[in-house]
Design an enzyme around this catalytic site. Structure first.
Site, PDB file in Angstrom:
ATOM      1  CD  GLN A 262      -5.677 -26.291 -36.866  1.00  0.00           C
ATOM      2  OE1 GLN A 262      -6.004 -25.411 -37.649  1.00  0.00           O
ATOM      3  NE2 GLN A 262      -4.775 -27.221 -37.168  1.00  0.00           N
TER       4      GLN A 262
ATOM      5  CE1 TYR B 146     -10.748 -22.094 -37.418  1.00  0.00           C
ATOM      6  CE2 TYR B 146     -10.249 -24.233 -36.430  1.00  0.00           C
ATOM      7  CZ  TYR B 146     -11.152 -23.359 -37.030  1.00  0.00           C
ATOM      8  OH  TYR B 146     -12.451 -23.761 -37.253  1.00  0.00           O
TER       9      TYR B 146
ATOM     10  NE  ARG C 279      -3.950 -12.595 -48.117  1.00  0.00           N
ATOM     11  CZ  ARG C 279      -5.115 -12.261 -48.667  1.00  0.00           C
ATOM     12  NH1 ARG C 279      -6.074 -11.746 -47.923  1.00  0.00           N
ATOM     13  NH2 ARG C 279      -5.321 -12.439 -49.955  1.00  0.00           N
TER      14      ARG C 279
ATOM     15  CD1 TRP D 165      -8.040 -20.597 -45.569  1.00  0.00           C
ATOM     16  CD2 TRP D 165      -8.632 -20.063 -43.478  1.00  0.00           C
ATOM     17  NE1 TRP D 165      -9.402 -20.401 -45.574  1.00  0.00           N
ATOM     18  CE2 TRP D 165      -9.802 -20.075 -44.303  1.00  0.00           C
ATOM     19  CE3 TRP D 165      -8.767 -19.753 -42.134  1.00  0.00           C
ATOM     20  CZ2 TRP D 165     -11.072 -19.786 -43.783  1.00  0.00           C
ATOM     21  CZ3 TRP D 165     -10.032 -19.476 -41.635  1.00  0.00           C
ATOM     22  CH2 TRP D 165     -11.165 -19.493 -42.454  1.00  0.00           C
TER      23      TRP D 165
ATOM     24  N   GLY E 164      -2.068 -16.397 -39.186  1.00  0.00           N
ATOM     25  CA  GLY E 164      -1.995 -16.353 -40.642  1.00  0.00           C
ATOM     26  C   GLY E 164      -1.278 -15.109 -41.131  1.00  0.00           C
TER      27      GLY E 164
ATOM     28  CG  ASP F 121      -2.236 -25.868 -39.366  1.00  0.00           C
ATOM     29  OD1 ASP F 121      -2.226 -27.033 -38.925  1.00  0.00           O
ATOM     30  OD2 ASP F 121      -3.255 -25.331 -39.863  1.00  0.00           O
TER      31      ASP F 121
ATOM     32  CE1 TYR G  20      -7.524 -24.224 -44.524  1.00  0.00           C
ATOM     33  CE2 TYR G  20      -5.182 -24.175 -44.073  1.00  0.00           C
ATOM     34  CZ  TYR G  20      -6.488 -24.260 -43.625  1.00  0.00           C
ATOM     35  OH  TYR G  20      -6.736 -24.368 -42.276  1.00  0.00           O
TER      36      TYR G  20
ATOM     37  NE  ARG H 276     -10.665 -11.724 -44.617  1.00  0.00           N
ATOM     38  CZ  ARG H 276      -9.563 -10.974 -44.553  1.00  0.00           C
ATOM     39  NH1 ARG H 276      -9.013 -10.727 -43.377  1.00  0.00           N
ATOM     40  NH2 ARG H 276      -9.016 -10.477 -45.644  1.00  0.00           N
TER      41      ARG H 276
ATOM     42  CD  GLN I  25      -0.103  -9.545 -43.561  1.00  0.00           C
ATOM     43  OE1 GLN I  25       0.025 -10.756 -43.737  1.00  0.00           O
ATOM     44  NE2 GLN I  25      -1.177  -8.873 -43.939  1.00  0.00           N
TER      45      GLN I  25
END
Length: 323
Positions: free
Chosen positions: A183, A211, A291, A26, A289, A61, A66, A237, A295
């Site tokens: 999901q 998710y 990026r 995403w 998720g 996924d 997105y 967010r 991570q």
């Protein structure tokens, strides 16, 4: 490309052996759409995908929505030249209104066009799991699900599933063709699916991949008030209820508890948040998720965590709550 053997479980009746943590794409769609995560460097996204594959994660996924195709294109680039391709899951039904905002369609012709475009962006002959992203417009649900079944019959997709459906909507789809996967959102912040949806999926043998198990970053242990304040305006967010008061204080307190449990297990708070979702017997896998490559390792460790009853009691603080 995988260098580590991670445990797998079958995704419901699909029989697909999936690792218990999958790569969520995403955020790598970038910030140029209604639910974007701010600026994102594509090379960093590709590095994160490659690191996940090196660790043994065997599914990705994504969704056409997105970044309106951008995430799928980045996933397609990342998979070029990969010796052992992971399973690729994507979704349909979220379209660009021309201004970067989402409009929804479950019309047959729209879904068929979306599937063709996704196949091209991803660079695959068939999508391993194709999902309706949202059951909206609800009046078009039956038409949309019939189109999904048609794509499966044509061999363009191998399995079909739904996302964000409630039990009644799943039943409506099942009257047309089997629902192979579900999901839903599921985390310590969002537990509503525990009441009816997860038990129904388990009873029906529907594979479940959840998710936002880390609450869109809130439960990683790395989120702070300062970081939230510094988020770019095109990060969805920034003004979300979870990330603002009065919920923010209790959410950060939960992250502190996760960090304390993680220290005992030698893993990150994010790994504990993900491991918690995997304790539910209905859940096959969790979508995490990433990026950036750095991570990935701390969260994939979730697959090796075995939470005790004492851990679970400490995590919920004796007063579990849902959004």
């Amino acid at each position: 490309m995988a260098t580590t053997n991670l445990p797998t479980v079958p995704l419901g009746a699909t029989g697909l052996p999936i690792t218990r943590v999958g790569f969520g794409a995403w955020a790598i769609g970038g910030g140029d759409w209604e639910f974007g995560w701010g600026p994102q460097q594509d090379e960093a996204s590709i590095g994160a995908i490659h690191r996940a594959l090196e660790l043994g994660v065997n599914w990705i996924d994504t969704a056409a929505g997105y970044g309106f195709g951008h995430s799928e294109s980045v996933v397609g680039r990342a998979l070029q030249g990969v010796d052992e391709r992971p399973y690729v899951f994507t979704k349909c039904s979220l379209l660009n209104d021309g201004t970067g905002r989402v409009v929804r369609s479950l019309k047959r012709d729209s879904i068929l066009r979306e599937a063709e475009a996704s196949l091209k962006r991803l660079g695959v002959d068939a999508i391993d799991l194709y999902q309706i992203h949202w059951p909206r417009p609800e009046a078009e649900l039956e038409e949309g699900w019939a189109a999904m079944a048609e794509l499966k019959e044509q061999g363009l997709v191998r399995h079909i599933g739904v996302s964000n459906f409630d039990v009644a909507q799943i039943r409506r789809a099942q009257a047309i063709a089997p629902v192979e996967s579900l999901q839903p959102p599921y985390s310590l912040l969002e537990r509503e699916v525990e009441a009816e949806i997860l038990p129904a999926a388990r009873q029906d043998g529907i594979g479940v991949i959840v998710y936002s198990p880390m609450g869109s970053g809130l439960l990683t242990g790395a989120m702070t008030r300062e970081r939230i304040a510094a988020m770019p305006d095109n990060d969805w967010r920034k003004n979300d209820d979870w990330f603002t008061e009065p919920q923010l204080t209790r959410n950060l307190a939960l992250a502190d508890r996760l960090r304390a449990v993680g220290e005992r297990h030698g893993v990150s708070a994010g790994a504990i948040a993900v491991a918690w979702t995997l304790t539910n017997p209905a859940v096959s896998g969790a979508i995490a998720g990433f990026r950036r490559a750095e991570q990935v390792d701390p969260v994939v460790e979730a697959v090796r965590v075995e939470l005790t009853e004492a851990d679970l009691a400490e995590i919920t603080g004796g007063s579990p709550y849902a959004r």
